[in-house]
Design a protein around this motif. Structure first.
Motif, PDB file in Angstrom:
ATOM      1  N   ILE A 101       4.579  10.064   0.212  1.00  0.00           N
ATOM      2  CA  ILE A 101       5.467  10.200  -0.946  1.00  0.00           C
ATOM      3  C   ILE A 101       6.863   9.752  -0.513  1.00  0.00           C
ATOM      4  O   ILE A 101       7.374  10.215   0.519  1.00  0.00           O
ATOM      5  CB  ILE A 101       5.512  11.647  -1.466  1.00  0.00           C
ATOM      6  CG1 ILE A 101       4.136  12.075  -1.976  1.00  0.00           C
ATOM      7  CG2 ILE A 101       6.556  11.790  -2.576  1.00  0.00           C
ATOM      8  CD1 ILE A 101       4.073  13.530  -2.411  1.00  0.00           C
ATOM      9  N   ILE A 102       7.463   8.865  -1.285  1.00  0.00           N
ATOM     10  CA  ILE A 102       8.818   8.386  -0.997  1.00  0.00           C
ATOM     11  C   ILE A 102       9.736   8.876  -2.105  1.00  0.00           C
ATOM     12  O   ILE A 102       9.565   8.515  -3.270  1.00  0.00           O
ATOM     13  CB  ILE A 102       8.875   6.849  -0.890  1.00  0.00           C
ATOM     14  CG1 ILE A 102       7.960   6.373   0.228  1.00  0.00           C
ATOM     15  CG2 ILE A 102      10.300   6.382  -0.650  1.00  0.00           C
ATOM     16  CD1 ILE A 102       7.920   4.866   0.389  1.00  0.00           C
ATOM     17  N   ALA A 103      10.679   9.727  -1.741  1.00  0.00           N
ATOM     18  CA  ALA A 103      11.635  10.280  -2.710  1.00  0.00           C
ATOM     19  C   ALA A 103      12.913   9.460  -2.662  1.00  0.00           C
ATOM     20  O   ALA A 103      13.676   9.542  -1.696  1.00  0.00           O
ATOM     21  CB  ALA A 103      11.924  11.735  -2.383  1.00  0.00           C
ATOM     22  N   GLY A 104      13.155   8.675  -3.689  1.00  0.00           N
ATOM     23  CA  GLY A 104      14.342   7.838  -3.748  1.00  0.00           C
ATOM     24  C   GLY A 104      14.018   6.387  -3.446  1.00  0.00           C
ATOM     25  O   GLY A 104      13.483   6.080  -2.385  1.00  0.00           O
ATOM     26  N   VAL A 151      -0.888   0.944   3.053  1.00  0.00           N
ATOM     27  CA  VAL A 151      -0.752   2.387   2.826  1.00  0.00           C
ATOM     28  C   VAL A 151      -0.454   2.641   1.352  1.00  0.00           C
ATOM     29  O   VAL A 151       0.408   1.987   0.752  1.00  0.00           O
ATOM     30  CB  VAL A 151       0.385   2.971   3.693  1.00  0.00           C
ATOM     31  CG1 VAL A 151       0.600   4.440   3.364  1.00  0.00           C
ATOM     32  CG2 VAL A 151       0.069   2.791   5.168  1.00  0.00           C
ATOM     33  N   ASN A 152      -1.165   3.598   0.761  1.00  0.00           N
ATOM     34  CA  ASN A 152      -0.905   3.992  -0.624  1.00  0.00           C
ATOM     35  C   ASN A 152       0.296   4.924  -0.672  1.00  0.00           C
ATOM     36  O   ASN A 152       0.324   5.954   0.009  1.00  0.00           O
ATOM     37  CB  ASN A 152      -2.119   4.703  -1.226  1.00  0.00           C
ATOM     38  CG  ASN A 152      -3.276   3.749  -1.471  1.00  0.00           C
ATOM     39  OD1 ASN A 152      -3.062   2.585  -1.782  1.00  0.00           O
ATOM     40  ND2 ASN A 152      -4.497   4.240  -1.316  1.00  0.00           N
ATOM     41  N   THR A 153       1.286   4.567  -1.457  1.00  0.00           N
ATOM     42  CA  THR A 153       2.504   5.377  -1.567  1.00  0.00           C
ATOM     43  C   THR A 153       2.695   5.845  -2.996  1.00  0.00           C
ATOM     44  O   THR A 153       2.266   5.180  -3.950  1.00  0.00           O
ATOM     45  CB  THR A 153       3.746   4.570  -1.129  1.00  0.00           C
ATOM     46  OG1 THR A 153       3.895   3.439  -2.000  1.00  0.00           O
ATOM     47  CG2 THR A 153       3.624   4.090   0.297  1.00  0.00           C
ATOM     48  N   VAL A 154       3.348   6.984  -3.130  1.00  0.00           N
ATOM     49  CA  VAL A 154       3.793   7.489  -4.433  1.00  0.00           C
ATOM     50  C   VAL A 154       5.316   7.485  -4.405  1.00  0.00           C
ATOM     51  O   VAL A 154       5.925   8.227  -3.630  1.00  0.00           O
ATOM     52  CB  VAL A 154       3.257   8.903  -4.722  1.00  0.00           C
ATOM     53  CG1 VAL A 154       3.798   9.403  -6.057  1.00  0.00           C
ATOM     54  CG2 VAL A 154       1.737   8.901  -4.725  1.00  0.00           C
ATOM     55  N   VAL A 155       5.911   6.646  -5.238  1.00  0.00           N
ATOM     56  CA  VAL A 155       7.365   6.459  -5.238  1.00  0.00           C
ATOM     57  C   VAL A 155       7.964   7.221  -6.407  1.00  0.00           C
ATOM     58  O   VAL A 155       7.537   7.047  -7.558  1.00  0.00           O
ATOM     59  CB  VAL A 155       7.718   4.962  -5.338  1.00  0.00           C
ATOM     60  CG1 VAL A 155       9.213   4.784  -5.470  1.00  0.00           C
ATOM     61  CG2 VAL A 155       7.190   4.219  -4.121  1.00  0.00           C
ATOM     62  N   LEU A 156       8.955   8.071  -6.123  1.00  0.00           N
ATOM     63  CA  LEU A 156       9.616   8.872  -7.150  1.00  0.00           C
ATOM     64  C   LEU A 156      11.109   8.552  -7.162  1.00  0.00           C
ATOM     65  O   LEU A 156      11.733   8.473  -6.105  1.00  0.00           O
ATOM     66  CB  LEU A 156       9.428  10.367  -6.875  1.00  0.00           C
ATOM     67  CG  LEU A 156       7.983  10.883  -6.759  1.00  0.00           C
ATOM     68  CD1 LEU A 156       7.987  12.347  -6.335  1.00  0.00           C
ATOM     69  CD2 LEU A 156       7.247  10.709  -8.079  1.00  0.00           C
ATOM     70  N   ASP A 157      11.670   8.392  -8.349  1.00  0.00           N
ATOM     71  CA  ASP A 157      13.110   8.184  -8.478  1.00  0.00           C
ATOM     72  C   ASP A 157      13.559   8.772  -9.810  1.00  0.00           C
ATOM     73  O   ASP A 157      12.864   8.637 -10.828  1.00  0.00           O
ATOM     74  CB  ASP A 157      13.461   6.691  -8.422  1.00  0.00           C
ATOM     75  CG  ASP A 157      14.926   6.462  -8.080  1.00  0.00           C
ATOM     76  OD1 ASP A 157      15.203   6.049  -6.953  1.00  0.00           O
ATOM     77  OD2 ASP A 157      15.790   6.720  -8.943  1.00  0.00           O
ATOM     78  N   TYR A 158      14.739   9.411  -9.805  1.00  0.00           N
ATOM     79  CA  TYR A 158      15.209  10.095 -11.007  1.00  0.00           C
ATOM     80  C   TYR A 158      16.015   9.192 -11.934  1.00  0.00           C
ATOM     81  O   TYR A 158      16.457   9.625 -13.002  1.00  0.00           O
ATOM     82  CB  TYR A 158      16.048  11.324 -10.640  1.00  0.00           C
ATOM     83  CG  TYR A 158      17.372  11.006 -10.006  1.00  0.00           C
ATOM     84  CD1 TYR A 158      18.529  10.897 -10.771  1.00  0.00           C
ATOM     85  CD2 TYR A 158      17.474  10.801  -8.634  1.00  0.00           C
ATOM     86  CE1 TYR A 158      19.742  10.598 -10.187  1.00  0.00           C
ATOM     87  CE2 TYR A 158      18.685  10.495  -8.048  1.00  0.00           C
ATOM     88  CZ  TYR A 158      19.812  10.399  -8.828  1.00  0.00           C
ATOM     89  OH  TYR A 158      21.021  10.092  -8.237  1.00  0.00           O
ATOM     90  N   ASN A 162       9.146   1.514   1.677  1.00  0.00           N
ATOM     91  CA  ASN A 162       7.972   1.339   0.822  1.00  0.00           C
ATOM     92  C   ASN A 162       7.341  -0.035   1.026  1.00  0.00           C
ATOM     93  O   ASN A 162       6.112  -0.160   1.116  1.00  0.00           O
ATOM     94  CB  ASN A 162       8.381   1.529  -0.634  1.00  0.00           C
ATOM     95  CG  ASN A 162       7.186   1.434  -1.576  1.00  0.00           C
ATOM     96  OD1 ASN A 162       6.282   2.267  -1.531  1.00  0.00           O
ATOM     97  ND2 ASN A 162       7.190   0.422  -2.423  1.00  0.00           N
ATOM     98  N   ARG A 163       8.143  -1.079   1.104  1.00  0.00           N
ATOM     99  CA  ARG A 163       7.599  -2.427   1.286  1.00  0.00           C
ATOM    100  C   ARG A 163       6.838  -2.551   2.604  1.00  0.00           C
ATOM    101  O   ARG A 163       5.788  -3.207   2.673  1.00  0.00           O
ATOM    102  CB  ARG A 163       8.737  -3.451   1.224  1.00  0.00           C
ATOM    103  CG  ARG A 163       9.315  -3.634  -0.181  1.00  0.00           C
ATOM    104  CD  ARG A 163      10.642  -4.362  -0.141  1.00  0.00           C
ATOM    105  NE  ARG A 163      10.506  -5.691   0.418  1.00  0.00           N
ATOM    106  CZ  ARG A 163      11.547  -6.456   0.753  1.00  0.00           C
ATOM    107  NH1 ARG A 163      12.777  -6.014   0.586  1.00  0.00           N
ATOM    108  NH2 ARG A 163      11.342  -7.666   1.246  1.00  0.00           N
ATOM    109  N   MET A 164       7.345  -1.922   3.660  1.00  0.00           N
ATOM    110  CA  MET A 164       6.671  -1.989   4.954  1.00  0.00           C
ATOM    111  C   MET A 164       5.330  -1.263   4.910  1.00  0.00           C
ATOM    112  O   MET A 164       4.309  -1.774   5.405  1.00  0.00           O
ATOM    113  CB  MET A 164       7.564  -1.394   6.043  1.00  0.00           C
ATOM    114  CG  MET A 164       8.822  -2.197   6.328  1.00  0.00           C
ATOM    115  SD  MET A 164       9.831  -1.477   7.644  1.00  0.00           S
ATOM    116  CE  MET A 164       8.749  -1.721   9.058  1.00  0.00           C
TER     117      MET A 164
END
Length: 641
Positions: A422-425, A442-449, A434-436
């Motif tokens: 999980i990447i916050a921001g 790798v499966n990532t979950v990206v969160l941004d407000y 995230n790009r790397m």
């Protein structure tokens, strides 16, 4: 001579006192200059009749500003913005002219006067708007870019306006304005196009523009190269001023706008290798003259006429700004300018502009407007410019926070797929991480407000979800209990620390990797339990420092070893400094004398290590770091075989 010194001193003192105070109060420098003018003019009477003369001189600051704007615009960029320039700008000028002209006609003015008033109030203040955009750092936003397109079209539209307004002359004003007509004749003697038939006038204008473009492209580079070779900075400054003044004079002689001429010259020179040097030489003069121009606007407010017609002038001013605001808001919706950008576009252009003073004076000289009416309209122009900083304050303090709150309070997206990380921001730091990871599968979950950031990421096929990662419910939905890593890259330092603390307490098996803004923030993240902490500037600063050593003649292998020595000593002393920071924190002081002493000791150790230490104890000379010859490794393998 003494009088000039005193006047200059008064203007400078007013600016030096009021502008810093206005900036500190968040009012902006433009409002500070305007207030300074009001104080030394109508309030105290320290300056008087010379204000109008100084204002004509100070208008050259607008000319310089458009030259600098042109330098920032390559012809390709100008062509790309043609739709906004012609469509948005053209509609704004046309609709505003018709709307204000119709109201003036309804108030009893004849059609020619109404049309002239509409043209004058269709323009906005390029000087105030661009200066404020620059100060507030919003020049690259969608709202500011669209506003710039409109302002650019307005500046270009001044040319046909100057050609058209004399056709609206009122016969009954000719006799009453004989003195002004004689003054106009005097100015016409300095014109190259006076008395020419229409076709010849058109040819002169076309020739002047072609000559400007061709000369700017082919002649300026040899000239600037010759001047630069002298090595005298003051001569290069004189050359830059000569170009701007000369182009402005040429445009005036052929009846065109000096501001347009210098803008075109700036666009022509936008690809020149001397662009940045020209900018640095012109910028101080532009800033000083623009400040002087704003002071003269404030000083030129005639409180006598204002007090006699206070409510009428205030009503006209607010009416013009409201009407322009309605037109601008309608166009913003039509051209799909959304969110806070729509309001920035609307509020920034709601005032009248500095070219309004030019057109009013020109209209009086050509018997289009009565002098008394022109004086009243000048007050409306000045007051609308004076109120513009208040509109920017309204945008900053009221409108922008509401849109930010609305973005933050929106419903988070439904997360459709879980991930290992999980990447916050997803700012510049989170995007690289995230790009790397995505690059190696790798499966990532990206969160941004920030909803706008999420939309931009989705446009480039990056899977991202809107939501506040600091909220436990959203983290649970994102699969924090099953993931292996959490990368914390949010901008809010306090929220980042709280997020790390919560995750390490609730999900201790999840490894937390956090971005630190500085050493103190890194300590707080470490105290909260982060497993890996990386300062956002540490690695890039190390690489720049290493590159600097190489550029200064240090052997590449020596420079690399010195970088590694720095990293090793810094890492070894990190625990000591962290423990000292913890002790300071418990005692209520984050960085006491003991911590500072330890830090200075660290600096001495680094300096010593970088000058003497080598991991393999080889010679300090460059020769000791010479790499083996080509094929050396292959030769060793052959011997082993």
């Amino acid at each position: 001579m003494t009088e000039y010194f005193l006047q200059a001193f008064i203007y400078l003192v007013a600016a030096v006192i009021t502008v810093p105070i206005a900036k500190r109060l968040g009012l902006g420098s433009v409002l500070g200059y305007l207030i300074a003018g009001v104080v030394i003019g109508p309030v105290t009477g320290l300056v008087g009749a010379e204000t109008n003369t100084i204002q004509h001189f100070a208008e050259f600051g607008v000319v310089m500003m458009l030259f600098l704007v042109g330098l920032e615009l390559e012809p390709k960029v100008l062509w790309e913005m043609r739709n906004r320039l012609i469509g948005l700008g053209g509609l704004q000028v046309s609709i505003t002219t018709v709307a204000i002209g119709a109201i003036a006609l309804a108030l009893g003015q004849v059609w020619s006067v109404s049309l002239a008033i509409g043209l004058i109030f269709a323009l906005s203040s390029t000087a105030i708007v661009l200066q404020t955009f620059s100060e507030k750092g919003v020049s690259k936003t969608e709202g500011a870019q669209n506003a710039f397109s409109v302002l650019l079209f307005q500046d270009i539209a001044v040319i046909p306006m100057l050609a058209f307004i004399p056709l609206l002359a009122l016969p009954e004003l000719v006799e009453a304005a004989q003195a002004l007509a004689q003054s106009a004749d005097h100015h016409e003697s300095m014109s190259l196009v006076a008395g020419l038939p229409g076709w010849a006038y058109a040819l002169v204008i076309i020739g002047a523009i072609i000559g400007l473009v061709v000369g700017g492209h082919f002649l300026t580079r040899p000239l600037l190269t010759f001047v630069a070779s002298s090595g005298l900075r003051e001569i290069f400054t004189a050359t830059a001023l000569m170009l701007v003044v000369g182009i402005a004079a040429l445009m005036s002689l052929v009846g065109l706008s000096p501001a347009l001429g210098t803008f075109l010259a700036g666009v022509v020179l936008a690809n020149s290798e001397f662009r940045h040097e020209l900018e640095s030489n012109i910028e101080p003069f532009k800033g000083l003259l623009l400040g002087l121009f704003f002071i003269t606007v404030g000083a030129g407010i005639n409180f006598g006429i204002l007090s006699d017609n206070l409510w009428a002038i205030l009503g006209l001013t607010l009416g013009v700004m409201a009407l322009k605001g309605v037109v601008l808001y309608f166009l913003a919706r039509l051209f799909k300018i959304s969110g806070s950008d729509r309001w920035l576009f609307t509020l920034s252009l709601a005032q009248a502009g500095e070219f309004g003073f030019v057109l009013l004076s020109f209209s009086v000289q050509n018997h289009v407007l009565p002098t008394e009416l022109a004086q009243t309209l000048s007050l409306v122009v000045a007051l609308s410019m004076l109120l513009t900083p208040a509109l920017f304050i309204l945008y900053d303090k009221v409108i922008l926070p509401r849109f930010e709150d609305r973005s933050n309070e929106g419903q988070p997206d439904e997360i459709e797929e879980m991930g290992t990380v999980i990447i916050a921001g997803m700012g510049r730091f989170g995007q690289i991480v995230n790009r790397m990871l995505v690059g190696i599968g790798v499966n990532t979950v990206v969160l941004d407000y920030q909803a706008g950031q999420v939309d931009n990421l989705r446009k480039i096929n990056t899977r991202a979800y809107f939501g506040d990662a600091t909220k436990p419910d959203l983290l649970h939905t994102a699969g924090i209990a099953e993931c292996e890593l959490l990368v914390v890259a949010i901008d809010n330092q306090d929220a980042a620390v709280e997020l790390v603390e919560y995750v390490k307490h609730t999900y201790p098996n999840v490894a937390v990797l956090a971005r630190a803004f500085d050493r103190g923030h890194g300590y707080r993240l470490r105290q909260a339990g982060a497993d890996v902490i990386q300062s956002e500037t540490y690695c890039s600063a190390l690489e720049i420092g290493t590159a600097a050593m190489r550029k200064l003649g240090c052997h590449p292998f020596v420079a690399e070893q010195q970088k590694n020595s720095f990293k090793r000593i810094d890492a070894e002393q990190s625990d000591i400094l962290y423990k000292a920071w913890l002790a300071d924190t418990e005692e209520g002081e984050r960085f006491d004398t003991h911590y500072r002493d330890l830090f200075m000791q660290l600096e001495e150790q680094i300096k010593t290590a970088m000058n003497t230490d080598r991991v393999d104890r080889h010679s300090l000379s460059d020769r000791g770091w010479t790499p083996p010859p080509k094929g050396y490794t292959d030769a060793l393998k052959d011997k082993e075989d």
